[in-house]
Scaffold this motif. Structure first.
Motif, PDB file in Angstrom:
ATOM      1  N   SER A  20       8.322  34.449 -32.049  1.00  0.00           N
ATOM      2  CA  SER A  20       8.707  33.049 -31.806  1.00  0.00           C
ATOM      3  C   SER A  20       8.041  32.128 -32.812  1.00  0.00           C
ATOM      4  O   SER A  20       8.640  31.145 -33.271  1.00  0.00           O
ATOM      5  CB  SER A  20       8.324  32.650 -30.386  1.00  0.00           C
ATOM      6  OG  SER A  20       6.917  32.733 -30.191  1.00  0.00           O
ATOM      7  N   GLU A  23      10.046  32.449 -35.984  1.00  0.00           N
ATOM      8  CA  GLU A  23      11.389  31.866 -35.910  1.00  0.00           C
ATOM      9  C   GLU A  23      11.352  30.348 -35.843  1.00  0.00           C
ATOM     10  O   GLU A  23      12.312  29.675 -36.254  1.00  0.00           O
ATOM     11  CB  GLU A  23      12.110  32.419 -34.679  1.00  0.00           C
ATOM     12  CG  GLU A  23      12.419  33.906 -34.780  1.00  0.00           C
ATOM     13  CD  GLU A  23      13.005  34.441 -33.496  1.00  0.00           C
ATOM     14  OE1 GLU A  23      13.112  33.652 -32.541  1.00  0.00           O
ATOM     15  OE2 GLU A  23      13.337  35.642 -33.438  1.00  0.00           O
ATOM     16  N   ASP A  24      10.273  29.785 -35.326  1.00  0.00           N
ATOM     17  CA  ASP A  24      10.180  28.320 -35.222  1.00  0.00           C
ATOM     18  C   ASP A  24       9.713  27.672 -36.507  1.00  0.00           C
ATOM     19  O   ASP A  24       9.607  26.454 -36.593  1.00  0.00           O
ATOM     20  CB  ASP A  24       9.213  27.935 -34.098  1.00  0.00           C
ATOM     21  CG  ASP A  24       9.776  28.300 -32.728  1.00  0.00           C
ATOM     22  OD1 ASP A  24      11.009  28.487 -32.645  1.00  0.00           O
ATOM     23  OD2 ASP A  24       8.988  28.409 -31.763  1.00  0.00           O
ATOM     24  N   ARG A  64      20.288  45.133 -39.278  1.00  0.00           N
ATOM     25  CA  ARG A  64      20.053  43.758 -38.883  1.00  0.00           C
ATOM     26  C   ARG A  64      19.686  42.975 -40.128  1.00  0.00           C
ATOM     27  O   ARG A  64      19.052  43.506 -41.047  1.00  0.00           O
ATOM     28  CB  ARG A  64      18.944  43.646 -37.833  1.00  0.00           C
ATOM     29  CG  ARG A  64      19.243  44.350 -36.520  1.00  0.00           C
ATOM     30  CD  ARG A  64      20.426  43.731 -35.789  1.00  0.00           C
ATOM     31  NE  ARG A  64      20.643  44.393 -34.499  1.00  0.00           N
ATOM     32  CZ  ARG A  64      21.405  45.461 -34.323  1.00  0.00           C
ATOM     33  NH1 ARG A  64      22.032  46.000 -35.375  1.00  0.00           N
ATOM     34  NH2 ARG A  64      21.559  45.986 -33.135  1.00  0.00           N
ATOM     35  N   ARG A  75      15.873  30.276 -37.514  1.00  0.00           N
ATOM     36  CA  ARG A  75      15.766  30.372 -36.067  1.00  0.00           C
ATOM     37  C   ARG A  75      16.816  31.354 -35.522  1.00  0.00           C
ATOM     38  O   ARG A  75      17.945  31.396 -35.978  1.00  0.00           O
ATOM     39  CB  ARG A  75      15.981  29.000 -35.428  1.00  0.00           C
ATOM     40  CG  ARG A  75      15.938  28.999 -33.906  1.00  0.00           C
ATOM     41  CD  ARG A  75      16.310  27.630 -33.369  1.00  0.00           C
ATOM     42  NE  ARG A  75      15.309  26.637 -33.731  1.00  0.00           N
ATOM     43  CZ  ARG A  75      14.211  26.385 -33.014  1.00  0.00           C
ATOM     44  NH1 ARG A  75      13.988  27.063 -31.893  1.00  0.00           N
ATOM     45  NH2 ARG A  75      13.352  25.468 -33.403  1.00  0.00           N
ATOM     46  N   GLY A  76      16.417  32.117 -34.534  1.00  0.00           N
ATOM     47  CA  GLY A  76      17.326  33.092 -33.935  1.00  0.00           C
ATOM     48  C   GLY A  76      17.000  34.516 -34.299  1.00  0.00           C
ATOM     49  O   GLY A  76      17.550  35.446 -33.719  1.00  0.00           O
ATOM     50  N   GLY A  77      16.114  34.712 -35.274  1.00  0.00           N
ATOM     51  CA  GLY A  77      15.689  36.059 -35.622  1.00  0.00           C
ATOM     52  C   GLY A  77      16.750  36.829 -36.386  1.00  0.00           C
ATOM     53  O   GLY A  77      17.537  36.268 -37.167  1.00  0.00           O
ATOM     54  N   LYS A  79      20.047  38.865 -37.433  1.00  0.00           N
ATOM     55  CA  LYS A  79      21.475  38.690 -37.198  1.00  0.00           C
ATOM     56  C   LYS A  79      22.175  40.040 -37.310  1.00  0.00           C
ATOM     57  O   LYS A  79      21.790  40.898 -38.080  1.00  0.00           O
ATOM     58  CB  LYS A  79      22.069  37.722 -38.231  1.00  0.00           C
ATOM     59  CG  LYS A  79      21.387  36.373 -38.299  1.00  0.00           C
ATOM     60  CD  LYS A  79      21.555  35.576 -37.023  1.00  0.00           C
ATOM     61  CE  LYS A  79      20.904  34.193 -37.166  1.00  0.00           C
ATOM     62  NZ  LYS A  79      21.039  33.405 -35.924  1.00  0.00           N
ATOM     63  N   THR A 132      12.312  41.396 -37.586  1.00  0.00           N
ATOM     64  CA  THR A 132      11.613  40.216 -38.100  1.00  0.00           C
ATOM     65  C   THR A 132      10.177  40.537 -38.474  1.00  0.00           C
ATOM     66  O   THR A 132       9.697  40.181 -39.553  1.00  0.00           O
ATOM     67  CB  THR A 132      11.648  39.099 -37.050  1.00  0.00           C
ATOM     68  OG1 THR A 132      13.007  38.799 -36.711  1.00  0.00           O
ATOM     69  CG2 THR A 132      10.985  37.837 -37.589  1.00  0.00           C
TER      70      THR A 132
END
Length: 284
Positions: A20, A23-24, A64, A75-77, A79, A132
């Protein structure tokens, strides 16, 4: 079991916190960063539909994608799988393979607890659990896991004796898996399985162990032969007691022995002479 579950829960919570936080980080690109993003969007709109081919990317089922916007993780990590959208000039991405990876641990010369040098190799199965963390926390997760597996193998086997290494392979493999899994947790790596493939002993030690095993087998064979002789002597004693109770039984045994010898087509037959006949001549 409770302590193990607590450790797993703590690792999961720490992993979520780290992810988190990563991602932030895209909220801190600043005013200049948002201006560059706006210019990138404007450039994309002006160059439609050519820019569409540069903005749309495809990720396979077992992959990924980690998107970086101005150097920061979006953001969202991760894909994927499927289609995802990036902005030209400001966004870049890295594909991460999520399939299970296997590699062999090269043979390691290990000095055991009882001062015996052995050569041990193994195999490790792992996969990327968090794409990530695997991209952001370490340069090369695969190379780092390989080196850590070699070091862990040497450290674990250094605390075991030769007998334990030869007999407790599953326990050693489980200990290595737990150690590797805990050490690679910050890298987003999940170690699924560790196996000890082969334990090679020095030639001199092999000869000594073979001689010891041969001596043990010979000693066991002598004990078994002695026990057989003892049982046979007891059986003969019991048979002699039974025959002594009936003199005619001894004669029948003579005849049975003669029949057995004659059946084998021998040229010489030894016939036992009854002692009663000899006693008559001895009296005269």
């Amino acid at each position: 079991m409770d302590n193990a579950e607590e450790k797993v829960a703590m690792r999961e919570s720490k992993r979520r916190e780290r992810q988190s936080a990563l991602e932030d980080s895209d909220n801190d690109i600043g005013l200049c960063g948002w201006l560059l993003v706006a210019l990138s969007i404007l450039l994309m709109l002006l160059t439609l539909p050519i820019s569409v081919w540069m903005c749309i990317k495809i990720v396979k089922e077992y992959e990924r994608a980690i998107i970086f916007r101005l150097g920061r993780i979006l953001r969202g990590g991760a894909k994927g799988p499927g289609l995802f959208f990036i902005l030209p000039c400001t966004d870049s991405f890295i594909n991460v393979d999520m399939r299970t990876i296997t590699f062999d641990i090269p043979p390691q010369e290990v000095l055991t607890k009882d001062s015996v040098t052995v050569s041990v190799d193994g195999v490790v199965y792992y996969r990327v659990q968090n794409a990530t963390l695997a991209v952001a926390n370490i340069t090369n997760a695969d190379a780092a896991t390989r080196l850590l597996a070699q070091t862990t193998l040497r450290n674990v086997l250094g605390t075991k004796s030769l007998a334990e290494i030869l007999s407790d392979r599953e326990e050693i493999a489980h200990s290595m898996q737990s150690t590797l899994d805990g050490a690679t947790d910050d890298w987003g790596i999940k170690v699924e399985r560790v196996e000890i493939k082969d334990v090679k002993l020095p030639v001199q030690l092999q000869r000594a162990m073979a001689a010891e095993a041969e001596a043990t087998r010979e000693a066991r064979a002598k004990v078994i032969a002695a026990e057989g002789e003892m049982n046979a002597s007891r059986a003969l004693k019991e048979a002699s007691l039974v025959i002594s109770e009936s003199p005619s039984g001894l004669q029948l045994r003579y005849l049975q022995t003669l029949s057995t010898i004659a059946a084998e087509k021998n040229s010489t037959i030894i016939f036992p002479l009854p002692m009663e006949m000899m006693q008559a001549f001895m009296k005269r």
